[in-house]
Motif scaffolding. Structure first.
Motif, PDB file in Angstrom:
ATOM      1  N   MET A   1      90.751  76.209  95.115  1.00 52.05           N
ATOM      2  CA  MET A   1      91.485  75.117  94.481  1.00 52.05           C
ATOM      3  C   MET A   1      92.863  74.951  95.097  1.00 52.05           C
ATOM      4  SD  MET A   1      91.156  72.844  92.061  1.00 52.05           S
ATOM      5  CE  MET A   1      92.010  71.885  90.829  1.00 52.05           C
ATOM      6  N   GLU A   2      93.570  76.072  95.295  1.00 53.64           N
ATOM      7  CA  GLU A   2      94.918  76.039  95.855  1.00 53.64           C
ATOM      8  C   GLU A   2      94.914  75.401  97.243  1.00 53.64           C
ATOM      9  OE1 GLU A   2      97.980  76.875  94.810  1.00 53.64           O
ATOM     10  OE2 GLU A   2      97.272  77.264  92.804  1.00 53.64           O
ATOM     11  N   GLN A   3      93.823  75.686  98.022  1.00 52.58           N
ATOM     12  CA  GLN A   3      93.776  75.202  99.397  1.00 52.58           C
ATOM     13  C   GLN A   3      93.547  73.702  99.480  1.00 52.58           C
ATOM     14  OE1 GLN A   3      90.745  77.642 101.146  1.00 52.58           O
ATOM     15  NE2 GLN A   3      92.083  79.406 101.418  1.00 52.58           N
ATOM     16  N   THR A   4      92.950  73.118  98.444  1.00 48.85           N
ATOM     17  CA  THR A   4      92.630  71.692  98.483  1.00 48.85           C
ATOM     18  C   THR A   4      93.786  70.821  97.991  1.00 48.85           C
ATOM     19  OG1 THR A   4      91.651  71.702  96.262  1.00 48.85           O
ATOM     20  CG2 THR A   4      90.188  72.187  98.114  1.00 48.85           C
ATOM     21  N   ILE A   5      94.795  71.415  97.358  1.00 51.61           N
ATOM     22  CA  ILE A   5      95.925  70.659  96.816  1.00 51.61           C
ATOM     23  C   ILE A   5      97.085  70.683  97.811  1.00 51.61           C
ATOM     24  CG2 ILE A   5      97.561  70.425  94.914  1.00 51.61           C
ATOM     25  CD1 ILE A   5      94.645  69.945  94.106  1.00 51.61           C
ATOM     26  N   ASP A   6      97.398  69.540  98.375  1.00 49.38           N
ATOM     27  CA  ASP A   6      98.531  69.425  99.293  1.00 49.38           C
ATOM     28  C   ASP A   6      99.726  68.896  98.504  1.00 49.38           C
ATOM     29  OD1 ASP A   6     100.411  68.787 101.248  1.00 49.38           O
ATOM     30  OD2 ASP A   6      98.894  68.159 102.698  1.00 49.38           O
ATOM     31  N   ARG A   7     100.511  69.821  97.938  1.00 46.28           N
ATOM     32  CA  ARG A   7     101.570  69.379  97.025  1.00 46.28           C
ATOM     33  C   ARG A   7     102.671  68.604  97.730  1.00 46.28           C
ATOM     34  NH1 ARG A   7     104.915  74.644  94.733  1.00 46.28           N
ATOM     35  NH2 ARG A   7     105.980  75.221  96.660  1.00 46.28           N
ATOM     36  N   SER A   8     102.902  68.869  99.001  1.00 47.31           N
ATOM     37  CA  SER A   8     103.927  68.131  99.734  1.00 47.31           C
ATOM     38  C   SER A   8     103.547  66.656  99.860  1.00 47.31           C
ATOM     39  CB  SER A   8     104.126  68.745 101.126  1.00 47.31           C
ATOM     40  OG  SER A   8     105.089  68.009 101.852  1.00 47.31           O
ATOM     41  N   ARG A   9     102.289  66.385 100.237  1.00 49.83           N
ATOM     42  CA  ARG A   9     101.850  64.992 100.360  1.00 49.83           C
ATOM     43  C   ARG A   9     101.768  64.303  99.003  1.00 49.83           C
ATOM     44  NH1 ARG A   9      97.282  64.641 105.204  1.00 49.83           N
ATOM     45  NH2 ARG A   9      98.626  65.470 106.856  1.00 49.83           N
ATOM     46  N   LEU A  10     101.342  65.038  97.999  1.00 53.27           N
ATOM     47  CA  LEU A  10     101.331  64.474  96.648  1.00 53.27           C
ATOM     48  C   LEU A  10     102.741  64.091  96.215  1.00 53.27           C
ATOM     49  CD1 LEU A  10      98.791  66.814  94.799  1.00 53.27           C
ATOM     50  CD2 LEU A  10      98.529  64.346  95.186  1.00 53.27           C
ATOM     51  N   PHE A  11     103.707  64.962  96.523  1.00 52.30           N
ATOM     52  CA  PHE A  11     105.090  64.693  96.140  1.00 52.30           C
ATOM     53  C   PHE A  11     105.611  63.448  96.844  1.00 52.30           C
ATOM     54  CE2 PHE A  11     109.700  65.190  96.744  1.00 52.30           C
ATOM     55  CZ  PHE A  11     110.102  65.298  95.419  1.00 52.30           C
ATOM     56  N   TRP A  12     105.384  63.330  98.156  1.00 50.93           N
ATOM     57  CA  TRP A  12     105.927  62.188  98.894  1.00 50.93           C
ATOM     58  C   TRP A  12     105.204  60.887  98.560  1.00 50.93           C
ATOM     59  CZ3 TRP A  12     110.547  62.224 100.484  1.00 50.93           C
ATOM     60  CH2 TRP A  12     111.148  63.430 100.879  1.00 50.93           C
ATOM     61  N   ALA A  13     103.928  60.962  98.242  1.00 52.85           N
ATOM     62  CA  ALA A  13     103.226  59.761  97.770  1.00 52.85           C
ATOM     63  C   ALA A  13     103.784  59.326  96.416  1.00 52.85           C
ATOM     64  CB  ALA A  13     101.728  60.028  97.672  1.00 52.85           C
ATOM     65  N   SER A  14     104.121  60.309  95.569  1.00 53.85           N
ATOM     66  CA  SER A  14     104.753  60.007  94.276  1.00 53.85           C
ATOM     67  C   SER A  14     106.094  59.316  94.481  1.00 53.85           C
ATOM     68  CB  SER A  14     104.949  61.291  93.470  1.00 53.85           C
ATOM     69  OG  SER A  14     103.725  61.926  93.201  1.00 53.85           O
ATOM     70  N   CYS A  15     106.851  59.785  95.459  1.00 48.77           N
ATOM     71  CA  CYS A  15     108.152  59.172  95.756  1.00 48.77           C
ATOM     72  C   CYS A  15     107.991  57.720  96.202  1.00 48.77           C
ATOM     73  CB  CYS A  15     108.888  59.975  96.826  1.00 48.77           C
ATOM     74  SG  CYS A  15     109.392  61.632  96.274  1.00 48.77           S
ATOM     75  N   LEU A  16     106.939  57.431  96.994  1.00 49.67           N
ATOM     76  CA  LEU A  16     106.669  56.051  97.411  1.00 49.67           C
ATOM     77  C   LEU A  16     106.356  55.170  96.208  1.00 49.67           C
ATOM     78  CD1 LEU A  16     104.463  56.055 100.659  1.00 49.67           C
ATOM     79  CD2 LEU A  16     106.629  54.857 100.302  1.00 49.67           C
ATOM     80  N   ALA A  17     105.558  55.705  95.270  1.00 47.19           N
ATOM     81  CA  ALA A  17     105.216  54.939  94.067  1.00 47.19           C
ATOM     82  C   ALA A  17     106.466  54.648  93.240  1.00 47.19           C
ATOM     83  CB  ALA A  17     104.192  55.711  93.231  1.00 47.19           C
ATOM     84  N   LEU A  18     107.340  55.649  93.120  1.00 47.75           N
ATOM     85  CA  LEU A  18     108.577  55.436  92.377  1.00 47.75           C
ATOM     86  C   LEU A  18     109.498  54.477  93.128  1.00 47.75           C
ATOM     87  CD1 LEU A  18     110.055  56.250  89.788  1.00 47.75           C
ATOM     88  CD2 LEU A  18     111.185  58.058  91.079  1.00 47.75           C
ATOM     89  N   LEU A  19     109.421  54.465  94.454  1.00 46.53           N
ATOM     90  CA  LEU A  19     110.218  53.527  95.244  1.00 46.53           C
ATOM     91  C   LEU A  19     109.871  52.085  94.881  1.00 46.53           C
ATOM     92  CD1 LEU A  19     112.181  52.864  97.589  1.00 46.53           C
ATOM     93  CD2 LEU A  19     110.223  53.062  99.145  1.00 46.53           C
ATOM     94  N   VAL A  20     108.582  51.797  94.692  1.00 48.41           N
ATOM     95  CA  VAL A  20     108.176  50.446  94.290  1.00 48.41           C
ATOM     96  C   VAL A  20     108.764  50.102  92.919  1.00 48.41           C
ATOM     97  CG1 VAL A  20     106.230  48.911  93.847  1.00 48.41           C
ATOM     98  CG2 VAL A  20     106.047  50.647  95.624  1.00 48.41           C
ATOM     99  N   THR A  21     108.691  51.068  91.998  1.00 47.15           N
ATOM    100  CA  THR A  21     109.273  50.880  90.670  1.00 47.15           C
ATOM    101  C   THR A  21     110.743  50.515  90.767  1.00 47.15           C
ATOM    102  OG1 THR A  21     107.732  52.399  89.588  1.00 47.15           O
ATOM    103  CG2 THR A  21     109.850  52.088  88.518  1.00 47.15           C
ATOM    104  N   SER A  22     111.484  51.268  91.553  1.00 46.87           N
ATOM    105  CA  SER A  22     112.927  51.057  91.626  1.00 46.87           C
ATOM    106  C   SER A  22     113.285  49.809  92.426  1.00 46.87           C
ATOM    107  CB  SER A  22     113.605  52.286  92.234  1.00 46.87           C
ATOM    108  OG  SER A  22     113.051  52.607  93.492  1.00 46.87           O
TER     109      SER A  22
END
Length: 413
Positions: A1-22
């Motif tokens: 499970m740990e190996q399949t979760i790329d938290r760095s990419r998840l974080f930066w994709a989240s930042c892009l989504a919040l960028l649209v919001t802002s």
């Protein structure tokens, strides 16, 4: 499970989504006067349209918070992508009050859905550094507003209309939709730890959580109402009202980027107290000065509101973890709901203030001349009314600091 979760990419994709919001906040704040002129809308109508984004947000963030553990964060974020896409396109082709109302509502729902999924996502993938990473994530909110105001400023100089300015949001929207569709998501922290749904809802009734919800009303209004209406409130006072917002959000980006040493040195509650004090100073200067001193006020205000939103959510994530995704999203929903009501109230209050400053029986030509002076006086008066809120927050957060200190001492003893 740990190996399949790329938290760095998840974080930066989240930042892009919040960028649209802002971006939606920054661009809307910049084109608000133009929309009013183009579609002949009053300040009350502009207040309702602006508030619509804040209605959609709490609706989506609360419902999203209640279902995110069931349907998963990925499905929620793909829904946010669709709402953003449709809302932006509808805004570009808006033809009047009701089309602006609907498109803004859709964008508000999208914004709330992003928060509903991304706040618990960040808290889940960074369990040992929640407040700092939530600050890093939320730096993209003022960051997007900063970029949005610059888009409005420079595109307007180039003669590119508000429709083109709104269309720029399509680029990060399509990007985050693509990235999230390709990534694997973890379950939320509450589910991973085995906290039952019943225990989660019981935790929402704790006095500390209720206190934080009430404080969220004030922190959200202080930050978001002032930012969203700054061009309306100060346009008659300074020729660079929109640049005041640009400066404020620029300071917020830097502050949230440097959150880690600040939060670790002063604790989340200590940061909230300092933020309230600086917000009082900033709003006071914005409402009582003119010329270049307004930018000093913007500097203080930006430093003040910088940590409010992410640190409020981070405080709950760290000190009330059993409230889960619902607790984090109730915080965001409460803040946006309070702002929506305040926007409507203040839109009408602003119109009435302007009218009260124009004597009865004057000619139409005299009314035009008096209107500019009336608006010049009314904007700072609205800011002075709002100033009461961070004053109350200063008292409340002083109490929170003392309470958390006593709780820590009791735990040690």
């Amino acid at each position: 499970m740990e190996q399949t979760i790329d938290r760095s990419r998840l974080f930066w994709a989240s930042c892009l989504a919040l960028l649209v919001t802002s971006l939606s906040f920054g661009i809307r704040a910049g084109i608000l006067n133009e929309l009013g002129t183009t579609f002949q809308l009053s300040a009350t109508e502009l207040g309702v349209i602006t508030a619509t984004a804040f209605w959609g947000f709490p609706l989506a963030v609360i419902i999203g918070g209640m279902v995110v553990d069931i349907i998963g964060m990925k499905r929620l974020l793909l829904a946010a992508f669709l709402f953003h896409l449709v809302g932006i396109i509808f805004t570009i082709f808006a033809s009047g009050y009701w089309s602006l109302f609907l498109s803004t509502l859709l964008i508000g729902i999208a914004n709330g859905t992003v928060e509903a999924a991304c706040n618990p996502l960040v808290a889940t993938i960074y369990p040992d550094n929640k407040t700092t990473k939530l600050n890093h994530f939320h730096l993209w909110f003022p960051g997007g507003i900063f970029i949005g105001t610059l888009i409005v400023f420079f595109f307007s100089k180039l003669g590119l209309g508000w429709q083109v300015q709104v269309a720029t949001m399509l680029i990060p929207t399509l990007l985050y939709g693509y990235f999230f569709s390709r990534l694997t998501f973890p379950v939320t922290e509450r589910v991973a730890k085995g906290v039952s749904t019943g225990d989660m809802y019981k935790a929402l009734l704790s006095p500390l959580f209720i206190f934080m919800i009430i404080c969220m009303f004030g922190t959200a209004i202080t930050e978001l109402f002032t930012g969203q209406w700054i061009d309306v409130l100060l346009r008659s006072v300074t020729d660079n009202a929109l640049l005041v917002l640009t400066l404020t959000t620029g300071i917020m980006v830097i502050g949230r980027g440097l959150a880690e040493p600040v939060v670790h040195r002063f604790s989340p509650q200590g940061v909230l107290l300092m933020s309230a004090v600086l917000s009082v100073l900033g709003l006071y200067l914005l409402g009582h000065t003119s010329g270049n001193m307004i930018f000093i006020g913007a500097l203080a205000f930006g430093m003040g509101v910088c940590y409010f939103w992410p640190t409020m959510i981070g405080f709950v994530a760290e000190n009330l973890p059993r409230t889960g995704a619902v607790g984090l999203n109730f915080m965001g929903g409460a803040g946006m709901f309070a702002v929506s009501l305040y926007l409507i109230f203040m839109g009408g209050y602003y119109d009435n203030l302007v009218k009260s400053k124009i004597p009865a029986g004057v000619s139409e030509a005299e009314t035009v001349n008096l209107l500019a002076e009336a608006r010049k006086a009314a904007g700072p008066e609205i800011i002075n009314v709002t100033l009461v809120i961070p004053i109350i927050l200063t008292v409340a957060f002083t109490g929170l600091v003392l309470y958390m200190r006593s709780r820590k001492n009791a735990a040690v003893a």
